[in-house]
Design a protein around this motif. Structure first.
Motif, mmCIF file in Angstrom:
data_model
loop_
_atom_site.group_PDB
_atom_site.id
_atom_site.type_symbol
_atom_site.label_atom_id
_atom_site.label_comp_id
_atom_site.label_asym_id
_atom_site.label_seq_id
_atom_site.Cartn_x
_atom_site.Cartn_y
_atom_site.Cartn_z
ATOM 1 N N THR A 6 22.413 31.651 38.407
ATOM 2 C CA THR A 6 23.251 30.575 37.883
ATOM 3 C C THR A 6 22.411 29.468 37.271
ATOM 4 O O THR A 6 22.763 28.922 36.215
ATOM 5 N N ILE A 7 21.311 29.151 37.903
ATOM 6 C CA ILE A 7 20.455 28.072 37.386
ATOM 7 C C ILE A 7 19.912 28.415 35.998
ATOM 8 O O ILE A 7 19.805 27.552 35.129
ATOM 9 N N GLU A 8 19.611 29.701 35.770
ATOM 10 C CA GLU A 8 19.143 30.121 34.445
ATOM 11 C C GLU A 8 20.263 30.030 33.415
ATOM 12 O O GLU A 8 20.034 29.637 32.271
ATOM 13 N N MET A 10 22.760 27.937 33.581
ATOM 14 C CA MET A 10 22.976 26.513 33.358
ATOM 15 C C MET A 10 21.933 25.969 32.379
ATOM 16 O O MET A 10 22.252 25.184 31.484
ATOM 17 N N ARG A 11 20.684 26.403 32.549
ATOM 18 C CA ARG A 11 19.601 25.973 31.653
ATOM 19 C C ARG A 11 19.889 26.457 30.228
ATOM 20 O O ARG A 11 19.742 25.699 29.258
ATOM 21 N N ALA A 12 20.309 27.721 30.106
ATOM 22 C CA ALA A 12 20.620 28.274 28.784
ATOM 23 C C ALA A 12 21.786 27.529 28.142
ATOM 24 O O ALA A 12 21.770 27.246 26.939
ATOM 25 N N SER A 14 22.677 24.393 28.709
ATOM 26 C CA SER A 14 22.207 23.063 28.319
ATOM 27 C C SER A 14 21.361 23.096 27.054
ATOM 28 O O SER A 14 21.397 22.160 26.253
ATOM 29 N N ASN A 15 20.606 24.165 26.873
ATOM 30 C CA ASN A 15 19.695 24.268 25.727
ATOM 31 C C ASN A 15 20.333 24.896 24.497
ATOM 32 O O ASN A 15 19.695 24.954 23.448
ATOM 33 N N SER A 16 21.559 25.375 24.608
ATOM 34 C CA SER A 16 22.210 26.045 23.478
ATOM 35 C C SER A 16 22.665 25.042 22.427
ATOM 36 O O SER A 16 23.107 23.937 22.743
ATOM 37 N N TYR A 22 25.555 30.342 22.993
ATOM 38 C CA TYR A 22 25.428 30.627 24.425
ATOM 39 C C TYR A 22 26.174 31.908 24.791
ATOM 40 O O TYR A 22 25.640 32.769 25.479
ATOM 41 N N ASN A 26 24.659 35.371 26.375
ATOM 42 C CA ASN A 26 24.858 35.461 27.828
ATOM 43 C C ASN A 26 26.172 36.095 28.243
ATOM 44 O O ASN A 26 26.508 36.091 29.433
#
Length: 141
Positions: A6-8, A10-12, A14-16, A22, A26
């Motif tokens: 999940t943390i990955e 969330m990072r993806a 945020s960075n999209s 996204y 994903n």
């Protein structure tokens, strides 16, 4: 559904640049489908017999089969009973709760901590309900 922490995700997210970007990268990691389909897949993966799960879950047989068929959507407590019936661990249980749109079991919550203790100690629903009752908390069923 494949698995990605999940943390990955969330990072993806945020960075999209956009939600479409996204989703394109994903989509295979996102949860899809009905809860009943997911529960049935989980039972098949673990080699579980529905009748045995229902018996261990201590819920009405007709109601339980309606959950498995998708005719009924269980409450959080009924889903916890099914998790106990499937003998899921706390991680699997919290994943299923989140999949269904419910809050995961939270150890800072008195009632949830009693239920978590029961899962960790592999207690029966009857034992967990007795502890809930003794602590003035509502039982699972």
């Amino acid at each position: 559904m494949s698995d990605k922490p999940t943390i990955e995700l969330m990072r993806a997210l945020s960075n999209s640049e956009s939600i479409n970007s996204y989703m394109e990268h994903n989509n295979r990691f996102l949860v899809e489908g009905e809860l009943s389909e997911h529960i049935n897949r989980l039972c098949a993966k673990k080699g579980l017999v529905k009748a045995n799960v229902i018996r261990r879950a201590e819920i009405n047989e007709i109601y339980a089969y309606q959950i498995f068929s998708g005719k009924r959507v269980p409450s959080r407590d009924k889903l916890l009973c099914l998790c106990l019936g499937m003998e899921l661990d706390t991680i699997e249980t919290n994943q299923l709760l989140k999949y269904a749109g419910f809050a995961p079991l939270y150890p800072k919550n008195k009632r949830d901590s009693i239920i978590l203790f029961g899962f960790e100690k592999r207690q029966s629903i009857i034992a967990i309900n007795e502890t809930l009752y003794d602590n003035d908390e509502s039982t699972l069923n």
